[in-house]
Motif scaffolding. Structure first.
Motif, PDB file in Angstrom:
ATOM      1  N   UNK A 191      58.728 -62.237  23.407  1.00  0.00           N
ATOM      2  CA  UNK A 191      59.781 -61.568  24.177  1.00  0.00           C
ATOM      3  C   UNK A 191      59.699 -61.824  25.663  1.00  0.00           C
ATOM      4  N   UNK A 192      58.850 -62.788  26.069  1.00  0.00           N
ATOM      5  CA  UNK A 192      58.706 -63.184  27.476  1.00  0.00           C
ATOM      6  C   UNK A 192      58.186 -62.073  28.384  1.00  0.00           C
ATOM      7  N   UNK A 193      57.489 -61.117  27.803  1.00  0.00           N
ATOM      8  CA  UNK A 193      56.817 -60.116  28.630  1.00  0.00           C
ATOM      9  C   UNK A 193      55.448 -60.622  29.058  1.00  0.00           C
ATOM     10  N   UNK A 194      55.014 -61.739  28.457  1.00  0.00           N
ATOM     11  CA  UNK A 194      53.761 -62.391  28.829  1.00  0.00           C
ATOM     12  C   UNK A 194      53.951 -63.895  28.707  1.00  0.00           C
ATOM     13  N   UNK A 195      53.242 -64.653  29.535  1.00  0.00           N
ATOM     14  CA  UNK A 195      53.340 -66.116  29.508  1.00  0.00           C
ATOM     15  C   UNK A 195      52.365 -66.737  28.525  1.00  0.00           C
ATOM     16  N   UNK A 196      51.360 -65.971  28.130  1.00  0.00           N
ATOM     17  CA  UNK A 196      50.348 -66.481  27.199  1.00  0.00           C
ATOM     18  C   UNK A 196      49.730 -65.317  26.445  1.00  0.00           C
ATOM     19  N   UNK A 197      49.174 -65.635  25.279  1.00  0.00           N
ATOM     20  CA  UNK A 197      48.453 -64.652  24.471  1.00  0.00           C
ATOM     21  C   UNK A 197      47.028 -65.148  24.297  1.00  0.00           C
ATOM     22  N   UNK A 198      46.059 -64.352  24.734  1.00  0.00           N
ATOM     23  CA  UNK A 198      44.643 -64.717  24.638  1.00  0.00           C
ATOM     24  C   UNK A 198      43.987 -63.947  23.504  1.00  0.00           C
ATOM     25  N   UNK A 199      43.541 -64.691  22.486  1.00  0.00           N
ATOM     26  CA  UNK A 199      42.835 -64.110  21.351  1.00  0.00           C
ATOM     27  C   UNK A 199      41.874 -65.155  20.800  1.00  0.00           C
ATOM     28  N   UNK A 200      41.104 -64.783  19.801  1.00  0.00           N
ATOM     29  CA  UNK A 200      40.260 -65.757  19.124  1.00  0.00           C
ATOM     30  C   UNK A 200      41.137 -66.850  18.535  1.00  0.00           C
ATOM     31  N   UNK A 201      40.669 -68.093  18.614  1.00  0.00           N
ATOM     32  CA  UNK A 201      41.486 -69.234  18.209  1.00  0.00           C
ATOM     33  C   UNK A 201      42.033 -69.110  16.793  1.00  0.00           C
TER      34      UNK A 201
END
Length: 297
Positions: A191-201
């Motif tokens: 939804x474009x509220x964040x530019x990236x998502x950081x999680x375990x691969x």
């Protein structure tokens, strides 16, 4: 006399609290007495534990959980032992285990020294590392490209802490936003509220595979930190840890663990029949023989 009346109830209450804690810690005795074991699951941790229907969880960790339940039934000689399942999040999984709400969690929880102060961990059954999920047209190919951008992660996750530390150490001014779970964290990105998502691969591969438009997303960035996944049990319960470790050891020695790995990481999985195509990592392959429960550094 007033002093005595004040102290005695306090001592009794404290003693009862300690006794209750000890009873709660002895999982097999608790399960035998109640005729029930309660296990936790994650609702959107593909391919470890996720929902296919309103209350049906499937996944690699769910299969490991079932094997442990089978061994509990065998050891207690209770073939009809009742099993209850409850969903947990990154924020409540430890408190609910500690207070006795449930007895076992095999999901996508990282074995860390900090968490080891509150709970105990089994043999490690997976190794993952923090990476980034981004939209293909975002222009983001590395962590340096995140300067002054918003990055999503799951509340209470180790990835959230890793990203905050990386941002501070490298002075890239990342703004973090936390989703209540993996699904909401993905929604922030879509939804474009964040530019990236950081999680375990591995979680990113799973989320991408089951997203609305997998081809629009890509996984970028080097692995920031290698993290072992393990089952969580209550502390100071060596008998139950021995059983859980024994189940995992049996699966690893027999080849059943490798079969389950191929089922969930190298074969089409529900609901869309997507193949994650993730060969077993060298750290995990080595741990099939070493069977270490060493936490992340």
């Amino acid at each position: 006399m007033k002093t005595i009346r004040t102290i005695v109830p306090t001592v009794i209450v404290a003693s009862l609290a300690v006794a209750a804690a000890n009873i709660c810690a002895q999982t097999l005795e608790k399960v035998a007495a109640t005729g029930k074991i309660t296990v936790a699951y994650r609702e959107a941790a593909v391919p470890f534990s996720y929902l296919l229907g309103p209350h049906k969880a499937v996944g690699f960790s769910v299969d490991l959980t079932q094997a442990i339940i089978d061994d509990v039934r065998s050891q207690l000689k209770k073939p009809t032992l009742k099993v209850e399942y409850i969903p947990v999040t990154g924020q409540n999984r430890i408190p609910l285990l500690v207070n006795g709400t449930y007895d076992l969690e095999c999901g996508s929880t990282t074995n860390t020294s900090a968490r080891g102060k509150e709970v105990a961990f089994s043999i490690n059954f997976f190794y993952a590392g923090t990476r980034l999920l981004v939209k293909r047209d975002s222009g983001i190919g590395s962590y340096a490209d995140l300067s002054k951008k918003t990055v999503a992660s799951a509340a209470g996750s180790t990835n959230e802490k890793v990203m905050k530390k990386y941002s501070a150490d490298n002075n890239i001014d990342v703004r973090m936003v936390s989703g209540k779970d993996y699904a909401e964290s993905l929604q922030f990105l879509e939804g474009d509220r964040a530019s990236a998502l950081a999680l375990d691969d591995v979680l990113l591969f799973g989320l991408r595979a089951n997203s609305k438009n997998p081809n629009s997303l890509e996984i970028v960035g080097d692995t920031l930190q290698v993290e072992p996944y393990a089952c969580m049990i209550r502390k100071d319960d060596p008998e139950f840890k021995k059983l859980v470790d024994g189940t995992l050891t049996r699966l690893m020695k027999s080849g059943e663990f490798t079969r389950l790995y191929r089922k969930w990481f190298e074969s089409p999985i529900p609901p869309a029949g997507v193949n994650l195509s993730m060969p077993m990592s060298e750290p995990l392959r080595a741990n099939l023989k070493v069977r270490s429960d060493k936490p992340a550094q």
